[in-house]
Design an enzyme around this catalytic site. Structure first.
Site, PDB file in Angstrom:
ATOM      1  N   LYS A 118       0.841  -1.204   0.000  1.00 12.75           N
ATOM      2  CA  LYS A 118       0.000   0.000   0.000  1.00 12.75           C
ATOM      3  C   LYS A 118       0.874   1.251   0.000  1.00 12.75           C
ATOM      4  O   LYS A 118       0.578   2.227  -0.690  1.00 12.75           O
ATOM      5  CB  LYS A 118      -0.931   0.010   1.222  1.00 12.75           C
ATOM      6  CG  LYS A 118      -2.008  -1.069   1.175  1.00 12.75           C
ATOM      7  CD  LYS A 118      -3.247  -0.593   0.464  1.00 12.75           C
ATOM      8  CE  LYS A 118      -4.180  -1.695  -0.019  1.00 12.75           C
ATOM      9  NZ  LYS A 118      -4.603  -2.636   1.008  1.00 12.75           N
ATOM     10  N   LYS A 133      -3.070 -11.642  -8.732  1.00 10.22           N
ATOM     11  CA  LYS A 133      -4.426 -11.977  -8.284  1.00 10.22           C
ATOM     12  C   LYS A 133      -5.464 -11.012  -8.850  1.00 10.22           C
ATOM     13  O   LYS A 133      -5.137  -9.883  -9.217  1.00 10.22           O
ATOM     14  CB  LYS A 133      -4.483 -11.989  -6.760  1.00 10.22           C
ATOM     15  CG  LYS A 133      -4.445 -10.608  -6.123  1.00 10.22           C
ATOM     16  CD  LYS A 133      -5.067 -10.639  -4.730  1.00 10.22           C
ATOM     17  CE  LYS A 133      -5.570  -9.268  -4.335  1.00 10.22           C
ATOM     18  NZ  LYS A 133      -6.788  -9.215  -3.587  1.00 10.22           N
ATOM     19  N   LYS A 190      -9.593  -5.394  -6.933  1.00 12.59           N
ATOM     20  CA  LYS A 190     -10.307  -4.173  -7.340  1.00 12.59           C
ATOM     21  C   LYS A 190      -9.359  -3.147  -7.937  1.00 12.59           C
ATOM     22  O   LYS A 190      -9.630  -2.550  -8.963  1.00 12.59           O
ATOM     23  CB  LYS A 190     -10.966  -3.545  -6.111  1.00 12.59           C
ATOM     24  CG  LYS A 190     -12.292  -4.146  -5.788  1.00 12.59           C
ATOM     25  CD  LYS A 190     -12.812  -3.603  -4.464  1.00 12.59           C
ATOM     26  CE  LYS A 190     -13.654  -4.640  -3.782  1.00 12.59           C
ATOM     27  NZ  LYS A 190     -13.093  -5.235  -2.588  1.00 12.59           N
TER      28      LYS A 190
HETATM   29  P1  ADP Z   1      -9.375  -6.403  -3.300  1.00 13.41           P
HETATM   30  O1  ADP Z   1      -8.028  -7.037  -3.338  1.00 13.41           O
HETATM   31  O2  ADP Z   1     -10.074  -6.487  -4.581  1.00 13.41           O
HETATM   32  O3  ADP Z   1      -9.355  -5.014  -2.729  1.00 13.41           O
HETATM   33  P2  ADP Z   1     -10.210  -7.192  -0.715  1.00 13.41           P
HETATM   34  O4  ADP Z   1      -8.792  -6.971  -0.282  1.00 13.41           O
HETATM   35  O5  ADP Z   1     -11.236  -6.216  -0.301  1.00 13.41           O
HETATM   36  O6  ADP Z   1     -10.218  -7.279  -2.296  1.00 13.41           O
HETATM   37  O7  ADP Z   1     -10.632  -8.645  -0.298  1.00 13.41           O
HETATM   38  C1  ADP Z   1     -11.831  -9.026   0.333  1.00 13.41           C
HETATM   39  C2  ADP Z   1     -11.829 -10.513   0.549  1.00 13.41           C
HETATM   40  O8  ADP Z   1     -11.734 -11.189  -0.703  1.00 13.41           O
HETATM   41  C3  ADP Z   1     -10.624 -11.020   1.351  1.00 13.41           C
HETATM   42  O9  ADP Z   1     -11.047 -12.113   2.130  1.00 13.41           O
HETATM   43  C4  ADP Z   1      -9.655 -11.462   0.312  1.00 13.41           C
HETATM   44  O10 ADP Z   1      -8.772 -12.459   0.755  1.00 13.41           O
HETATM   45  C5  ADP Z   1     -10.587 -12.003  -0.745  1.00 13.41           C
HETATM   46  N1  ADP Z   1      -9.961 -11.869  -2.060  1.00 13.41           N
HETATM   47  C6  ADP Z   1      -9.725 -10.710  -2.738  1.00 13.41           C
HETATM   48  N2  ADP Z   1      -9.145 -10.958  -3.923  1.00 13.41           N
HETATM   49  C7  ADP Z   1      -9.007 -12.308  -3.991  1.00 13.41           C
HETATM   50  C8  ADP Z   1      -8.493 -13.187  -4.976  1.00 13.41           C
HETATM   51  N3  ADP Z   1      -8.042 -12.745  -6.135  1.00 13.41           N
HETATM   52  N4  ADP Z   1      -8.488 -14.508  -4.702  1.00 13.41           N
HETATM   53  C9  ADP Z   1      -8.978 -14.986  -3.531  1.00 13.41           C
HETATM   54  N5  ADP Z   1      -9.496 -14.220  -2.575  1.00 13.41           N
HETATM   55  C10 ADP Z   1      -9.516 -12.889  -2.791  1.00 13.41           C
END
Ligand code: ADP
Ligand code: TRP
Length: 333
Positions: free
Chosen positions: A113, A197, A200
């Site tokens: 971050k 991965k 968002k």
């Molecule tokens: P982002 O990375 O899109 O901001 P978040 O960090 O808000 O998503 O993640 C919310 C939930 O979704 C968490 O439990 C996170 O581990 C899961 N998650 C997010 N992206 C993935 C992914 N590509 N594969 C598996 N789990 C994910």
């Protein structure tokens, strides 16, 4: 016997995507049957990126509607908005006294971050794992269903729980374990851009709320290559990612079919992507319809949030009182 307790949350920073669904929300839905579940919307966490009040509000409403549309049932699980239970901030303040700069600076999520937003490396970002630990242990969670990217944050929560227990010589907090429904490793859903991965902020995501037309467009544009040139060739990352997505949303027959074609160098990525897009749509379309319906019903959303806040507050207060007593806060007058 008491059911084990489960806590998890997602920040309301946009639409939920397939990574969020398969990494987290689908497990929420499955776990609500047999566990005492608390699923929340991490709106305080989302302040690290300074959303406008309008964006914050619409984000919270969106995730709440998406949770419900995915099948989280407010009669079975406690669904709440993090800021409705400010007791968590009190525990966060206490835990911060035993969280050290060095260990917080070393977490990869902080380093990532700080790299992504070099002009906004705020203290909330640094102590993010402390607030996350408070979310979890304030309900004495035994299990936390999250995706692979949250592994380190969860490790920190375990560390802070153990540290508190040791310091006050009491097993106040259970040590929270990561949880995957099938007993496999924590899942990482890949993105469509050939590496890493789905996320968002990565701009490589398929959202549950995307309409079928957008999904087809996104999948057809996914990074691939000109195809294998040798039989049984190892798949490059971008191609492996397409197959990994297929393993998540398609039948095993479909996966086997395209694997065989790949191994014989007959695969046509256009066909593979078309199939993948349709299989994703079959998954998301009913959820999307439900999101649209639920978003229209403000009265229902408000009722769910209120009911969840009451239940979560009761549980949080119980732990907080125990903690304050242990710390030594006594009423003098
Ligand atoms: P982002 O990375 O899109 O901001 P978040 O960090 O808000 O998503 O993640 C919310 C939930 O979704 C968490 O439990 C996170 O581990 C899961 N998650 C997010 N992206 C993935 C992914 N590509 N594969 C598996 N789990 C994910
Ligand atoms: N850090 C999590 C994410 O970015 C969100 C989160 C906040 C969370 N508090 C939590 C997840 C407690 C599980 C438990 O996805």
């Amino acid at each position: 016997m008491n059911k084990p307790t489960v806590v998890s949350g997602i920040r309301p920073t946009g639409y939920l995507h397939l990574g969020n669904y398969f990494g987290a929300v689908r497990n929420f839905v499955r776990m609500q049957e047999n566990f005492n579940c608390f699923f929340f919307i991490a709106d305080i966490h989302s302040l690290t990126t300074h959303p406008t009040p309008g964006d914050l509000q619409s984000g919270v409403k969106q995730v709440l509607a998406e949770y419900l549309a995915c099948g989280i049932d407010p009669e079975k699980a406690t669904i709440f908005i993090q800021s409705d239970v400010p007791e968590v901030c009190e525990l966060y303040a206490f835990l911060n006294m035993n969280a050290y700069l060095g260990e917080l600076e070393r977490t990869t999520s902080f380093k990532d971050k700080a790299r992504l937003q070099p002009d906004n490396v705020n203290a909330g970002l640094l102590t993010y794992p402390v607030l996350m630990a408070s979310d979890i242990i304030i309900h004495k969670a035994n299990f936390v269903p999250v995706g692979k990217d949250q592994e380190q944050n969860l490790e920190m929560a375990r560390k802070f729980a153990k540290r508190f227990n040791r310091m006050y010589r009491k097993e106040v907090f259970p040590i929270p374990q990561p949880y995957t429904f099938d007993g496999k490793d924590m899942i990482k859903v890949p993105g469509l851009d050939g590496s890493g991965k789905m996320g968002k902020s990565e701009g490589n995501a398929i959202n549950l709320f995307d309409d079928p037309k957008d999904i087809r467009k996104k999948v057809m544009r996914a990074v691939s290559d000109s195809g294998p040139t040798e039989m049984n060739q190892k798949k490059p990352e971008a191609i492996q990612n397409l197959f990994s997505l297929m393993e998540i949303v398609s039948t095993s027959d479909t996966v086997t079919h395209f694997n065989d074609l790949y191994n014989k160098c007959y695969v046509r990525y256009g066909d593979l992507k078309k199939q993948l897009a349709e299989d994703i749509i079959a998954y998301t379309a009913p959820i999307r319809d439900r999101i649209i319906n639920i978003l229209e019903d403000d009265t229902y959303l408000a009722k769910v949030a209120k009911m969840g806040a009451e239940k979560a507050k009761e549980s949080a207060l119980e732990t907080l009182n125990e903690v304050k007593n242990l710390i030594g806060f006594k009423k003098l007058f």
